[in-house]
Design an enzyme around this catalytic site. Structure first.
Site, PDB file in Angstrom:
ATOM      1  N   TYR A  52       0.184   2.172  15.145  1.00 34.16           N
ATOM      2  CA  TYR A  52       1.537   2.584  15.510  1.00 34.16           C
ATOM      3  C   TYR A  52       1.461   3.743  16.491  1.00 34.16           C
ATOM      4  CZ  TYR A  52       3.125  -0.055  11.429  1.00 34.16           C
ATOM      5  OH  TYR A  52       3.370  -1.047  10.521  1.00 34.16           O
ATOM      6  N   GLY A  69       7.617  -5.436   9.453  1.00 31.63           N
ATOM      7  CA  GLY A  69       8.963  -5.770   8.984  1.00 31.63           C
ATOM      8  C   GLY A  69       9.901  -4.594   8.910  1.00 31.63           C
ATOM      9  N   GLY A  70       9.388  -3.426   8.495  1.00 34.13           N
ATOM     10  CA  GLY A  70      10.274  -2.285   8.337  1.00 34.13           C
ATOM     11  C   GLY A  70      11.265  -2.521   7.216  1.00 34.13           C
ATOM     12  N   ARG A  93       2.837   7.035  16.996  1.00 32.30           N
ATOM     13  CA  ARG A  93       3.555   8.042  16.220  1.00 32.30           C
ATOM     14  C   ARG A  93       2.934   9.408  16.450  1.00 32.30           C
ATOM     15  NH1 ARG A  93       3.593   5.033  10.306  1.00 32.30           N
ATOM     16  NH2 ARG A  93       5.217   3.494  10.746  1.00 32.30           N
ATOM     17  N   LYS A 151      -1.314  -5.116  13.474  1.00 33.71           N
ATOM     18  CA  LYS A 151       0.078  -5.013  13.037  1.00 33.71           C
ATOM     19  C   LYS A 151       0.707  -3.809  13.714  1.00 33.71           C
ATOM     20  CE  LYS A 151       2.647  -3.263   9.075  1.00 33.71           C
ATOM     21  NZ  LYS A 151       2.480  -2.515   7.813  1.00 33.71           N
ATOM     22  N   ASP A 187       0.811  -1.215   0.000  1.00 35.93           N
ATOM     23  CA  ASP A 187       0.000   0.000   0.000  1.00 35.93           C
ATOM     24  C   ASP A 187       0.848   1.271   0.000  1.00 35.93           C
ATOM     25  OD1 ASP A 187       0.462  -1.190   2.738  1.00 35.93           O
ATOM     26  OD2 ASP A 187      -0.112   0.832   3.324  1.00 35.93           O
ATOM     27  N   HIS A 188       2.148   1.154  -0.230  1.00 37.96           N
ATOM     28  CA  HIS A 188       3.064   2.278  -0.061  1.00 37.96           C
ATOM     29  C   HIS A 188       2.978   3.389  -1.116  1.00 37.96           C
ATOM     30  CE1 HIS A 188       4.665  -1.185   2.100  1.00 37.96           C
ATOM     31  NE2 HIS A 188       5.351  -0.354   2.856  1.00 37.96           N
ATOM     32  N   SER A 217       1.645   6.779  -0.134  1.00 40.48           N
ATOM     33  CA  SER A 217       2.447   7.467   0.885  1.00 40.48           C
ATOM     34  C   SER A 217       3.737   8.043   0.319  1.00 40.48           C
ATOM     35  CB  SER A 217       2.791   6.505   2.027  1.00 40.48           C
ATOM     36  OG  SER A 217       1.623   6.014   2.638  1.00 40.48           O
ATOM     37  N   GLY A 234       6.558  -5.380   3.823  1.00 40.69           N
ATOM     38  CA  GLY A 234       6.278  -4.827   2.512  1.00 40.69           C
ATOM     39  C   GLY A 234       7.532  -4.364   1.802  1.00 40.69           C
ATOM     40  N   ARG A 235       8.077  -3.223   2.247  1.00 33.80           N
ATOM     41  CA  ARG A 235       9.298  -2.708   1.614  1.00 33.80           C
ATOM     42  C   ARG A 235      10.434  -3.714   1.662  1.00 33.80           C
ATOM     43  NH1 ARG A 235       9.259   3.192   4.331  1.00 33.80           N
ATOM     44  NH2 ARG A 235       8.131   1.954   5.855  1.00 33.80           N
TER      45      ARG A 235
END
Length: 259
Positions: free
Chosen positions: A147, A203-204, A149, A178, A27-28, A31, A230-231
């Site tokens: 998250y 995962g980061g 943040r 997640k 989904d990046h 962003s 993902g990344r």
């Protein structure tokens, strides 16, 4: 109570015997802009499916560019939230898709992103609650990406802060959550033991892939209900090989994890 439709979809998601999940979020692009797979998304999703992932997370427009047979052995989670890195507050997530629209696209489940401690926390938590209600109504599993943040969060990896974040997801009706977990397996154990729904380790992206594998393995040993990477997958030179190693890590095939 889980209704019949939700149970069927959860069983499709949890079709392997380990009781854990390997999810690949894709989904990046909203962003951060075009990703490494730009123009070849269908091929990438096919690779991810063949390599043993359990689910992918995609925005609604991306789903329309995929061939349906990719989801014979793969679950589709449609992401309902968005924000861009160009915004004044990139932590301000907002809904761009609804549960009914996700169902029309063939989703097995949906996901919502919440940044706890952000300036717009109030709206994001309210959105999560509204989506959870719609998921109950339509029998759709819900992944909450929660998250810590924002300006109110000095240490997003503090165990008590992470425990609070995942608790919000459980309290508002998500089926799984997640988040970014601490590096200590013992701290992860305390967080997962206190949370009544599966906690999926984010995962980061580390400069050292082996370091990331070690961190994710530690999270699984600490009781994480799986991994969402993902990344870490789509920026790899060989995404299929990376997914195969992650699948082995998540589903308990230690010999296949080693490089």
């Amino acid at each position: 109570m889980i209704n019949f439709a939700r149970s069927v979809r959860l069983q499709h998601l949890y079709r392997r015997d380990s009781g854990r999940l390997l999810i690949v979020p894709l989904d990046h692009p909203i962003s951060v802009g075009p990703a490494a797979h730009s123009g070849h998304l269908d091929r990438l999703v096919g690779t991810i499916a063949d390599a043993g992932a359990d689910a992918v997370v995609l925005h609604k427009g991306a789903v329309r560019r995929l061939r349906p047979h990719r989801f014979r052995e793969l679950s589709l989670l449609v992401h309902l939230s968005a924000s861009t890195g160009l915004a004044g507050d990139p932590d301000a997530k907002y809904l761009v898709c609804g549960v009914e629209e996700a169902l029309r696209l063939g989703a097995h489940g949906v996901s919502v992103h919440v940044n706890v401690g952000s300036a717009t926390e109030e709206r994001q938590i309210a959105d999560l609650a509204a989506v959870a209600d719609a998921c109950d109504r339509w029998g759709l599993p819900l992944l909450a990406m929660v998250y810590a943040r924002g300006p109110a969060v000095p240490d997003p990896h503090a165990p008590d802060v992470v425990a609070h974040a995942v608790t919000i997801a459980a309290e508002l009706g998500a089926d799984l959550v997640k988040t970014a977990l601490p590096s200590s397996s013992g701290e992860v154990t305390a967080i997962t033991a206190a949370c009544p729904i599966p906690v999926i380790a984010a995962g980061g992206a580390s400069a050292d892939p082996e370091e990331t594998f070690e961190q994710l393995l530690s999270a699984v040993h600490g009781g994480a209900g799986g991994v969402a990477a993902g990344r870490f997958v789509f920026t790899a030179d060989d995404p299929g090989e990376r997914v195969r190693r992650l699948s082995a890590l998540v589903h308990g095939r230690p010999a296949a994890v080693a490089r």
